[in-house]
Design a protein around this motif. Structure first.
Motif, PDB file in Angstrom:
ATOM      1  N   LEU A 180       0.827  -1.214   0.000  1.00  0.00           N
ATOM      2  CA  LEU A 180       0.000   0.000   0.000  1.00  0.00           C
ATOM      3  C   LEU A 180       0.860   1.263   0.000  1.00  0.00           C
ATOM      4  O   LEU A 180       0.569   2.219  -0.707  1.00  0.00           O
ATOM      5  N   ASP A 181       1.956   1.238   0.798  1.00  0.00           N
ATOM      6  CA  ASP A 181       2.867   2.396   0.864  1.00  0.00           C
ATOM      7  C   ASP A 181       3.504   2.659  -0.499  1.00  0.00           C
ATOM      8  O   ASP A 181       3.609   3.807  -0.934  1.00  0.00           O
ATOM      9  N   LYS A 182       3.924   1.565  -1.154  1.00  0.00           N
ATOM     10  CA  LYS A 182       4.568   1.715  -2.468  1.00  0.00           C
ATOM     11  C   LYS A 182       3.586   2.287  -3.484  1.00  0.00           C
ATOM     12  O   LYS A 182       3.951   3.123  -4.315  1.00  0.00           O
ATOM     13  N   ARG A 183       2.350   1.832  -3.408  1.00  0.00           N
ATOM     14  CA  ARG A 183       1.327   2.320  -4.335  1.00  0.00           C
ATOM     15  C   ARG A 183       1.075   3.809  -4.104  1.00  0.00           C
ATOM     16  O   ARG A 183       1.021   4.599  -5.043  1.00  0.00           O
ATOM     17  N   GLU A 184       0.943   4.191  -2.840  1.00  0.00           N
ATOM     18  CA  GLU A 184       0.711   5.596  -2.482  1.00  0.00           C
ATOM     19  C   GLU A 184       1.890   6.463  -2.942  1.00  0.00           C
ATOM     20  O   GLU A 184       1.711   7.551  -3.493  1.00  0.00           O
ATOM     21  N   ASN A 185       3.113   5.955  -2.753  1.00  0.00           N
ATOM     22  CA  ASN A 185       4.316   6.685  -3.148  1.00  0.00           C
ATOM     23  C   ASN A 185       4.358   6.884  -4.668  1.00  0.00           C
ATOM     24  O   ASN A 185       4.665   7.971  -5.156  1.00  0.00           O
ATOM     25  N   SER A 186       4.009   5.833  -5.418  1.00  0.00           N
ATOM     26  CA  SER A 186       3.992   5.933  -6.885  1.00  0.00           C
ATOM     27  C   SER A 186       3.005   6.997  -7.340  1.00  0.00           C
ATOM     28  O   SER A 186       3.289   7.755  -8.279  1.00  0.00           O
ATOM     29  N   LEU A 187       1.847   7.057  -6.673  1.00  0.00           N
ATOM     30  CA  LEU A 187       0.839   8.064  -7.022  1.00  0.00           C
ATOM     31  C   LEU A 187       1.348   9.482  -6.762  1.00  0.00           C
ATOM     32  O   LEU A 187       1.106  10.398  -7.545  1.00  0.00           O
ATOM     33  N   GLN A 188       2.094   9.653  -5.647  1.00  0.00           N
ATOM     34  CA  GLN A 188       2.659  10.970  -5.319  1.00  0.00           C
ATOM     35  C   GLN A 188       3.709  11.387  -6.349  1.00  0.00           C
ATOM     36  O   GLN A 188       3.742  12.531  -6.807  1.00  0.00           O
ATOM     37  N   LEU A 189       4.589  10.447  -6.729  1.00  0.00           N
ATOM     38  CA  LEU A 189       5.630  10.739  -7.731  1.00  0.00           C
ATOM     39  C   LEU A 189       4.990  11.133  -9.062  1.00  0.00           C
ATOM     40  O   LEU A 189       5.412  12.085  -9.712  1.00  0.00           O
ATOM     41  N   LEU A 190       3.946  10.382  -9.437  1.00  0.00           N
ATOM     42  CA  LEU A 190       3.243  10.646 -10.693  1.00  0.00           C
ATOM     43  C   LEU A 190       2.573  12.026 -10.663  1.00  0.00           C
ATOM     44  O   LEU A 190       2.615  12.778 -11.642  1.00  0.00           O
ATOM     45  N   ARG A 191       1.990  12.367  -9.519  1.00  0.00           N
ATOM     46  CA  ARG A 191       1.311  13.669  -9.354  1.00  0.00           C
ATOM     47  C   ARG A 191       2.312  14.816  -9.538  1.00  0.00           C
ATOM     48  O   ARG A 191       2.049  15.775 -10.266  1.00  0.00           O
ATOM     49  N   VAL A 192       3.490  14.698  -8.892  1.00  0.00           N
ATOM     50  CA  VAL A 192       4.507  15.750  -8.999  1.00  0.00           C
ATOM     51  C   VAL A 192       5.035  15.832 -10.429  1.00  0.00           C
ATOM     52  O   VAL A 192       5.223  16.920 -10.973  1.00  0.00           O
ATOM     53  N   GLN A 193       5.243  14.651 -11.055  1.00  0.00           N
ATOM     54  CA  GLN A 193       5.724  14.624 -12.448  1.00  0.00           C
ATOM     55  C   GLN A 193       4.766  15.388 -13.361  1.00  0.00           C
ATOM     56  O   GLN A 193       5.185  16.165 -14.222  1.00  0.00           O
ATOM     57  N   LYS A 194       3.457  15.200 -13.139  1.00  0.00           N
ATOM     58  CA  LYS A 194       2.445  15.874 -13.969  1.00  0.00           C
ATOM     59  C   LYS A 194       2.365  17.376 -13.675  1.00  0.00           C
ATOM     60  O   LYS A 194       1.968  18.151 -14.529  1.00  0.00           O
TER      61      LYS A 194
END
Length: 318
Positions: A180-194
């Protein structure tokens, strides 16, 4: 004399991990089978019949038994994965049902209360419950024994046989949490990238963790005015960005990356900030640059100091 070879080889370690993994999967599968058997009894002899007979009102039925059908389905899929030895995919799939368990756990107290209330007030339900519990499949157990009202704390597991199972379940819980932590982290990275204009700055990098973000003022070296920047702190870098021009057709809501600072050669110091009224100033020293960051909010600068110090010190342990 015989030379003793070291026994702690990589192969030995791998074999130990594999044994541990298969033991965990086996114990988990036993737990799931027991859990499925219990849920099956409740669904077959209580939920389905009570729905058909209308002995309990739908709202009461929902409160007492909650999403048992969905929980049964999730556990059934997990046990199928475990039977095939697919521990990882099984747990990843199972993660999608964790919200159900969370809501069910939050509702347990109310469910228990409602059940007791119905047994006191509803005579036909009381008689139906007693009759069902006399069936051989229940092996002398009551409905309350099959519903997870009696949650045992980990401290309660004193039996030797249960200790390993608890340890395994704890490890699996940790594993689930990691997913769950990894999934949440991936979403945060993707959000910042966008959020960042263009593709020059590569935010999505394996092993990178998002930590925090916020507005800080950069104090220039030559008495110019303060520059307000949005900072993104990750486990290995600090990104400084500024808003794109509001009239820009494509990027009016985006940020333009101004600098990327690697943390592996960084030192963080508090310059001042002893009184609450004056906020605070941080000094970040890199090999070819020193960055002075200011905030009018004392708490904010303290939080940034803690986060930056922790991120920089974790570089030494890598």
């Amino acid at each position: 004399t015989a030379v003793l070879m070291p026994t702690n080889t990589v192969e030995d370690q791998r074999a130990r991990w594999e044994r541990k993994r298969s033991r965990t999967a086996k114990e988990l599968l036993e737990t799931e089978h027991n859990y499925l058997e219990q849920l099956d009894l409740v669904l077959t002899y209580f939920v389905t019949i009570l729905k058909a007979k209308g002995t309990l009102k739908p709202a009461v039925l929902e409160t007492v038994f909650g999403p048992l059908e969905s929980l049964y389905s999730a556990s059934h899929v997990l046990s199928l994965h475990l039977e095939k030895g697919n521990l990882g995919p099984g747990l990843e799939n199972f993660c999608q049902s964790l919200d159900l368990y969370g809501h069910y756990a939050e509702n347990l107290e109310q469910a228990n209360k409602t059940l007791k209330e119905q047994l006191r007030k509803n005579k036909s339900f009381r008689r139906f419950k007693k009759l069902q519990e006399t069936r051989p499949q229940f092996q002398g157990r009551e409905l309350e024994d099959l519903l997870p009202f009696k949650y045992e704390t980990l401290r309660g597991y004193q039996g030797k046989g249960k200790r390993n199972a608890v340890k395994s379940v704890c490890e699996v819980s940790q594993w689930v949490q990691d997913i769950l932590d990894k999934r949440e982290n991936s979403l945060q990275l993707l959000r910042v990238q966008k959020l960042l204009k263009g593709q020059k700055t590569q935010v999505l990098t394996p092993g990178r963790w998002y930590i925090r973000e916020g507005w800080l003022s950069v104090v220039p070296s030559k008495g110019e005015e303060l520059k307000r920047r949005m900072f993104f702190l990750f486990s290995d870098i600090l990104i400084a960005a500024k808003p794109c021009h509001p009239l820009h057709l494509l990027n009016s809501n985006k940020l333009s990356c101004r600098a990327v600072y690697p943390l592996h050669q960084c030192s963080v110091d508090k310059v001042f900030g002893h009184t609450r009224s004056q906020g605070g100033l941080l000094s970040l020293s890199f090999p070819h640059k020193t960055l002075l960051l200011m905030s009018c909010n004392q708490q904010d600068i303290n939080d940034w100091y803690r986060s930056l110090t922790a991120a920089v010190s974790s570089q030494d342990t890598r």
